[in-house]
Each structure stands twice: as structure tokens, then as C-alpha cells.
Design an enzyme around this catalytic site. Structure first.
Site, mmCIF file in Angstrom:
data_model
loop_
_atom_site.group_PDB
_atom_site.id
_atom_site.type_symbol
_atom_site.label_atom_id
_atom_site.label_comp_id
_atom_site.label_asym_id
_atom_site.label_seq_id
_atom_site.Cartn_x
_atom_site.Cartn_y
_atom_site.Cartn_z
ATOM 1 N N TRP A 1 -68.420 25.164 -5.857
ATOM 2 C CA TRP A 1 -68.608 23.916 -6.609
ATOM 3 C C TRP A 1 -69.338 24.202 -7.908
ATOM 4 O O TRP A 1 -70.176 25.099 -7.972
ATOM 5 C CB TRP A 1 -69.423 22.915 -5.777
ATOM 6 N N TRP B 1 -58.362 2.404 11.182
ATOM 7 C CA TRP B 1 -58.957 3.570 10.490
ATOM 8 C C TRP B 1 -60.428 3.688 10.875
ATOM 9 O O TRP B 1 -60.963 4.768 11.055
ATOM 10 C CB TRP B 1 -58.851 3.428 8.959
ATOM 11 N N GLU C 1 -56.228 -1.063 8.813
ATOM 12 C CA GLU C 1 -57.535 -0.688 8.244
ATOM 13 C C GLU C 1 -58.613 -0.712 9.320
ATOM 14 O O GLU C 1 -59.470 0.165 9.370
ATOM 15 C CB GLU C 1 -57.933 -1.631 7.101
ATOM 16 N N ASN D 1 -62.261 -0.675 -1.823
ATOM 17 C CA ASN D 1 -61.752 0.565 -1.217
ATOM 18 C C ASN D 1 -60.988 1.453 -2.195
ATOM 19 O O ASN D 1 -61.199 2.661 -2.253
ATOM 20 C CB ASN D 1 -60.871 0.233 -0.017
ATOM 21 N N TRP E 1 -64.943 10.207 2.369
ATOM 22 C CA TRP E 1 -65.242 11.305 1.448
ATOM 23 C C TRP E 1 -64.414 12.540 1.770
ATOM 24 O O TRP E 1 -63.893 13.209 0.874
ATOM 25 C CB TRP E 1 -66.748 11.625 1.454
ATOM 26 N N TRP F 1 -68.600 17.257 -2.299
ATOM 27 C CA TRP F 1 -68.377 15.901 -1.794
ATOM 28 C C TRP F 1 -69.598 15.350 -1.063
ATOM 29 O O TRP F 1 -69.813 14.140 -1.012
ATOM 30 C CB TRP F 1 -67.142 15.860 -0.876
HETATM 31 P P1 FAD Z 1 -60.969 -4.618 4.439
HETATM 32 O O1 FAD Z 1 -59.878 -4.054 3.615
HETATM 33 O O2 FAD Z 1 -60.985 -6.072 4.635
HETATM 34 O O3 FAD Z 1 -60.921 -3.876 5.860
HETATM 35 C C1 FAD Z 1 -61.486 -4.472 7.033
HETATM 36 C C2 FAD Z 1 -62.460 -3.541 7.698
HETATM 37 O O4 FAD Z 1 -61.796 -2.380 8.156
HETATM 38 C C3 FAD Z 1 -63.570 -3.044 6.794
HETATM 39 O O5 FAD Z 1 -64.606 -3.996 6.686
HETATM 40 C C4 FAD Z 1 -63.989 -1.757 7.488
HETATM 41 O O6 FAD Z 1 -64.847 -2.024 8.579
HETATM 42 C C5 FAD Z 1 -62.659 -1.248 8.043
HETATM 43 N N1 FAD Z 1 -62.052 -0.292 7.112
HETATM 44 C C6 FAD Z 1 -61.221 -0.580 6.089
HETATM 45 N N2 FAD Z 1 -60.797 0.557 5.498
HETATM 46 C C7 FAD Z 1 -61.389 1.572 6.149
HETATM 47 C C8 FAD Z 1 -61.353 2.988 6.016
HETATM 48 N N3 FAD Z 1 -60.599 3.598 5.092
HETATM 49 N N4 FAD Z 1 -62.106 3.724 6.850
HETATM 50 C C9 FAD Z 1 -62.852 3.160 7.812
HETATM 51 N N5 FAD Z 1 -62.925 1.816 7.997
HETATM 52 C C10 FAD Z 1 -62.200 1.036 7.174
HETATM 53 N N6 FAD Z 1 -66.395 1.746 4.954
HETATM 54 C C11 FAD Z 1 -67.534 1.382 5.552
HETATM 55 O O7 FAD Z 1 -67.540 0.420 6.340
HETATM 56 N N7 FAD Z 1 -68.697 2.052 5.307
HETATM 57 C C12 FAD Z 1 -68.759 3.110 4.454
HETATM 58 O O8 FAD Z 1 -69.824 3.712 4.288
HETATM 59 C C13 FAD Z 1 -67.565 3.499 3.783
HETATM 60 N N8 FAD Z 1 -67.562 4.505 2.879
HETATM 61 C C14 FAD Z 1 -66.379 4.878 2.266
HETATM 62 C C15 FAD Z 1 -66.377 5.957 1.368
HETATM 63 C C16 FAD Z 1 -65.196 6.356 0.749
HETATM 64 C C17 FAD Z 1 -65.207 7.523 -0.216
HETATM 65 C C18 FAD Z 1 -63.995 5.673 1.031
HETATM 66 C C19 FAD Z 1 -62.710 6.088 0.373
HETATM 67 C C20 FAD Z 1 -63.988 4.614 1.925
HETATM 68 C C21 FAD Z 1 -65.171 4.193 2.553
HETATM 69 N N9 FAD Z 1 -65.191 3.111 3.451
HETATM 70 C C22 FAD Z 1 -66.363 2.766 4.075
HETATM 71 C C23 FAD Z 1 -63.938 2.435 3.843
HETATM 72 C C24 FAD Z 1 -63.553 1.205 3.004
HETATM 73 O O9 FAD Z 1 -63.599 1.500 1.648
HETATM 74 C C25 FAD Z 1 -64.449 -0.013 3.283
HETATM 75 O O10 FAD Z 1 -64.540 -0.229 4.668
HETATM 76 C C26 FAD Z 1 -63.863 -1.270 2.635
HETATM 77 O O11 FAD Z 1 -63.770 -1.107 1.254
HETATM 78 C C27 FAD Z 1 -64.747 -2.450 2.954
HETATM 79 O O12 FAD Z 1 -64.264 -3.605 2.356
HETATM 80 P P2 FAD Z 1 -63.621 -4.786 3.204
HETATM 81 O O13 FAD Z 1 -64.545 -5.188 4.289
HETATM 82 O O14 FAD Z 1 -63.223 -5.833 2.234
HETATM 83 O O15 FAD Z 1 -62.351 -4.064 3.831
#
Ligand code: FAD
Length: 472
Positions: free
Chosen positions: A307, A278, A275, A342, A383, A360
Site C-alpha cells: 500500500w 447480504w 439486501e 450504499n 470494505w 482498506w
Molecule cells: P437498505 O437498502 O434499505 O437495506 C436494508 C438493510 O439491509 C440495511 O439497513 C442493512 O441492514 C442491510 N444491508 C443493505 N445492504 C447491505 C450490504 N451490502 N451488506 C450488509 N447489509 C446490508 N451496513 C451497515 O449496516 N453497517 C455498516 O457499518 C456498513 N458499512 C458498509 C461499508 C461499505 C464500504 C459498504 C459498501 C457497505 C456498508 N454497509 C454497512 C452496507 C450498506 O451500505 C448499508 O447497510 C446501507 O447503506 C444502509 O442503508 P439503508 O438502511 O437505507 O439500506
């Protein structure tokens, strides 16, 4: 020598390469600066919660810097263009010799930094460092020397480099001798702010969350990360987005707790690593394809989609009144806390694009306006993934069914009942289809009817995507 360290999205004193380098020369005077840019924030749709978080975090940072005898100056101007003059004036007023900052990779931020370097060229040396990612964008390349378009090979190359890199964390600098400071309270921003409790601005608390997560939850992350009611993700996203913690600190703690975690790719530690990568992937992608910062889809033909953009549907989605319990519970979590799990970000984004056939970019903007962790690359990446307009995104014909997604990831309806108290009386078995229950028992439900029928919406969306693809 007088050094200026300019804080941007790296609001921390530990593992901050720009700060450590600015403090290297024991004899230099070191001053710190933060510039608020409310007009720019508005253009980027920054949420009031993120503004609040920056404000409270700056107050903490000011205290931490004061312990190092470094003064934090605060300035406010409209936008990035104006910040160029602010920097120039500060450099003149304080007779700055060297300006230090950690690079930001977004298009507008990068452009601003280029203009600043040009402006200060003769008088001040600009020293740019990399502190917000583990790897520098465009340094991870495929066999043809290009940026990867697909995540897994990117991750594999990243992992090879990670294993071979003997990286270190940048220590917090020692307190400066002979530097006297007078701290002025950071004034209120000329921007809406909204108080919340979800993320503490105190460094110790952020580190504690990271340590506890690595010690207690990482192990079960693979199995439990998709269940919103379990709180099994790290909830560190706002810290990473604003640089209160660095990704290096996260990887460092993870490796301390799970040395050689990469040997078991099914482990929770590896999943969490994935993650974090990513996050790197989307940032690298944005640098390789700057059009992603300009509201453009990665897959160009998706710009031909017609759309529906029904405004009432958009309002119902935003408010959590779609009649689909998992969607509504998730949107209310976002609206009330500034954070969303997420799995739910994926489901709600898919619903907006593929059930309501709404652009989107409307959803991307709404998320930004609510999230405390709003981050251009991650939000855009998420997105475009959900909308099937991105690279390595879900294929356009894969459309989440909001009812079965709810049944799969919130089988007992625990999350739904937490956010939709009006459904408390509905038995668990029927929590995902509450209207069927209400009809059966003849009870009125204080909850909206579904605003669309999924099976029909699905067909309409498939047609819209296929038509757009053909007209390419
Ligand atoms: P954990 O699962 O603990 O992951 C650890 C860290 O990894 C996160 O804090 C984040 O920095 C990074 N991370 C995890 N998943 C992703 C991912 N898919 N893409 C990029 N980084 C990731 N994340 C944001 O930080 N800011 C946003 O604006 C954002 N918008 C999103 C919009 C959509 C539509 C989707 C599907 C995902 C988005 N995410 C975003 C990614 C992800 O959902 C969040 O980072 C995550 O839910 C944060 O929770 P956590 O810190 O508990 O994540």
C-alpha cells in the site's frame, strides 16, 4: 425464580426472544440489564454518534420496560473481560437463577459469552437465544456441508428455507404483576457522544419508517436504490445494527405488503429482501471465518499488497477534499450525518483503495468511527468487497472511475450540490468536472484540484495487485 435479561445489540421489547422467554414464567421476577463497555467500544472504534444513539435508545427502552413493570439496571465497566465480573456480581446481588440473552456472533462477544457461561456454570443457568438474524449462522450450507463462499447460492438456499419456515414474531410480553420498579436515569456514558437527528430512538417512529418504506418505496427500490439524491432506501440500518428493529420484523412487513414477492425476482420487494440477506451472509461468513474479525482479508494473497498509505491523501479523503465531487459530497454526508448511501459507500471505498492505494483497513476503521449504523460484519464485508480482498467481491481489475460513477448515479449533480455548496455555480453538464469549467470561463474555484489522476492511479493499483498475486 429470578430471571435476568441482558440487553446487548437487541434494544427492543417486541420480537425479542430472550425477553419473551425470560417473561414466560408468570411467577418469576424479571430484571433487565445493560452494561456499557467504553474501553471496548474504543477498541472497536465505535462512533460518538452510535454511542449517543445507544444512550437515547436505552432511555426509551427503560420507559418501555417500565410499562411492563421490568426494571432496567445500568452498569458501566471497561471492557468485555470486566463485564464478566459485573454479571457475576449482579447475579449474586439479585439472586438470579437464570440469565437470558440473544447471541452475538462476533469473535470477542462470543468469547465473552463463553467465559460468562463458564463462570456462572454452577449457580446460574444461561439461556442463549437467537434474535438478531433470521437464520442461525452455519445452518445454511452447501452440498459439502460448508458455508457458502458466494452470495447467490447462499441467498437461494436461504430463500428455500424462508419460504418453508412458518416463522412468527415474538409478542411483546404482558406487564408483570406484583413487580414494583424504581427507575434511575441512565447516566452519561464515559465515552464521547454526538447528538444527531437522523434516526429517532422512539420505537413507534422506527416502525413507522419500516411501514412507510414497505408501503411507499419498496416498489421502486430496484430502479431508484442507486440514486443517492432520491432517498429511496429504507434508512433503517442503525435500527438493525442496534436491534431496535429485527430483521424478522422487516421481512414480516415486507411479506405482508408483498405476499409471495419471491415469484418476481426483478421486483423491488425481492431486491430489498436481497439486501437484508447480504446482512445475514456477512454475519454467517464472519462466524465461519473468524479471521475476518481479526483484520485479516478473506483472500490471503491480498495481504502482500504494497500500500502507498499516503497520510495526506487519507486526510483529504476523510475530509471530502479529494477534488472528485461525488467522493467529496459522499464523505461530507458521512461526516455530517453519520450515514452514507450504499452506492456512495461503494464508490468512496473503491476510491480510497484503488485510486489512493490506501489499506482498506484504514477506511474500514474511519467508517466505523463515523457511522451510526457501524456494524463489524457489514462494514468489513463492504470494505472487503470494494477492496477485492473478500470472497465474492468485485474483481481486483474492476476499478470504479469516480467521474463516470458520479455521472451515472448523480447525473444532474443534485446530490453533489446539496453537500458541496461551493459548486453551486457550476453548470449541471460540467458538475463532475468542475475544474474544466472553471478554466474555460476563467473563474477561480473554491474547491481543491483532484489529488490524483485516475487513469494513472488505476495502472499503479493494477500493478500492485498483480505483483502481490505473483508473490503468493
Ligand atoms: P437498505 O437498502 O434499505 O437495506 C436494508 C438493510 O439491509 C440495511 O439497513 C442493512 O441492514 C442491510 N444491508 C443493505 N445492504 C447491505 C450490504 N451490502 N451488506 C450488509 N447489509 C446490508 N451496513 C451497515 O449496516 N453497517 C455498516 O457499518 C456498513 N458499512 C458498509 C461499508 C461499505 C464500504 C459498504 C459498501 C457497505 C456498508 N454497509 C454497512 C452496507 C450498506 O451500505 C448499508 O447497510 C446501507 O447503506 C444502509 O442503508 P439503508 O438502511 O437505507 O439500506
Amino acid at each position: 425464580t429470578t430471571n435476568l435479561i441482558w440487553f446487548r445489540n437487541d434494544l427492543r421489547v417486541t420480537d425479542n426472544p430472550a425477553l419473551t422467554n425470560a417473561c414466560k414464567d408468570q411467577n418469576a421476577t424479571v430484571i433487565a440489564l445493560y452494561i456499557a463497555t467504553p474501553e471496548q467500544w474504543k477498541m472497536h472504534h465505535m462512533s460518538a454518534r452510535q454511542a449517543y444513539f445507544i444512550h437515547v435508545r436505552l432511555t426509551e427502552l427503560q420507559k418501555e420496560l417500565a410499562e411492563l413493570n421490568i426494571q432496567l439496571l445500568y452498569q458501566s465497566c471497561n471492557n468485555f473481560t470486566d463485564s464478566i465480573d459485573v454479571i457475576d456480581n449482579i447475579c449474586q446481588e439479585y439472586q438470579i437463577n437464570q440469565l437470558f440473552y440473544n447471541r452475538q456472533y462476533e469473535f470477542n462477544e462470543h468469547k465473552r459469552d463463553c467465559l460468562i457461561k463458564k463462570k456462572l456454570k454452577k449457580s446460574v443457568k444461561c439461556i442463549e437465544l437467537d434474535g438478531n438474524l433470521f437464520t442461525i449462522p452455519l445452518t445454511i450450507r452447501n452440498g459439502k456441508g460448508e458455508m457458502y463462499k458466494v452470495f447467490t447460492p447462499f441467498r437461494n438456499t436461504f430463500l428455500d428455507q424462508f419460504i418453508q419456515t412458518d416463522y412468527h414474531l415474538y409478542e411483546q410480553p404482558e406487564p408483570r404483576e406484583n413487580q414494583k420498579i424504581k427507575s434511575k436515569k441512565i447516566p452519561a456514558f464515559d465515552y464521547p457522544t454526538e447528538k444527531f437527528e437522523f434516526f429517532s430512538p422512539i420505537t413507534k417512529k422506527a416502525l413507522q419508517r419500516l411501514e412507510e418504506f414497505c408501503a411507499e418505496k419498496v416498489e421502486g427500490y430496484t430502479e431508484k436504490r442507486d440514486i443517492p439524491s432520491l432517498d429511496y432506501t429504507s434508512q433503517l440500518s442503525a435500527y438493525l445494527a442496534l436491534g431496535v428493529l429485527s430483521v424478522r420484523q422487516c421481512l414480516h412487513h415486507l411479506t405482508q405488503e408483498y405476499p409471495r414477492f419471491w415469484e418476481n425476482q426483478k421486483s423491488g420487494a425481492f431486491s430489498w429482501f436481497n439486501e437484508l440477506i447480504w446482512r445475514e451472509f456477512y454475519q454467517h461468513l464472519m462466524v465461519a471465518h473468524p479471521r475476518l474479525c481479526k483484520h485479516k482479508p478473506f483472500i490471503e494473497w491480498t495481504d502482500n499488497i504494497q500500500w502507498k498509505n499516503n497520510k495526506d491523501h487519507f486526510e483529504q479523503w476523510k475530509a471530502g477534499n479529494t477534488g472528485y465531487p461525488i467522493i467529496d459530497a459522499a464523505m461530507r454526508q458521512l461526516n455530517q450525518t453519520g450515514w452514507m448511501h450504499n452506492r456512495l459507500r461503494m464508490i468512496t471505498a473503491s476510491f480510497l483503495v484503488k485510486d489512493l492505494l490506501i489499506d482498506w483497513r484504514w477506511g474500514e476503521q474511519y467508517f466505523m468511527s463515523q457511522l451510526t449504523d457501524g456494524d463489524l460484519a457489514a462494514n468489513n464485508g463492504g470494505w472487503q468487497w470494494a477492496a477485492s480482498t473478500g470472497t465474492d467481491s468485485t474483481p481486483y481489475f474492476r476499478i470504479f472511475n469516480p467521474t463516470t460513477q458520479g455521472q451515472r448515479f448523480d447525473p444532474e449533480g443534485i446530490f453533489i450540490k446539496q453537500w458541496l455548496p461551493e459548486l453551486k455555480q457550476v453548470p449541471t453538464k460540467l458538475i463532475h468536472t468542475p475544474h474544466q469549467w472553471a478554466e474555460k470561463v476563467g473563474k477561480p474555484l473554491n474547491y481543491p484540484n483532484p489529488i490524483i489522476i485516475h487513469d494513472i492511479a488505476r495502472k499503479v493499483t493494477l500493478e500492485a495487485f498483480e505483483k502481490a498475486k505473483k508473490t503468493d
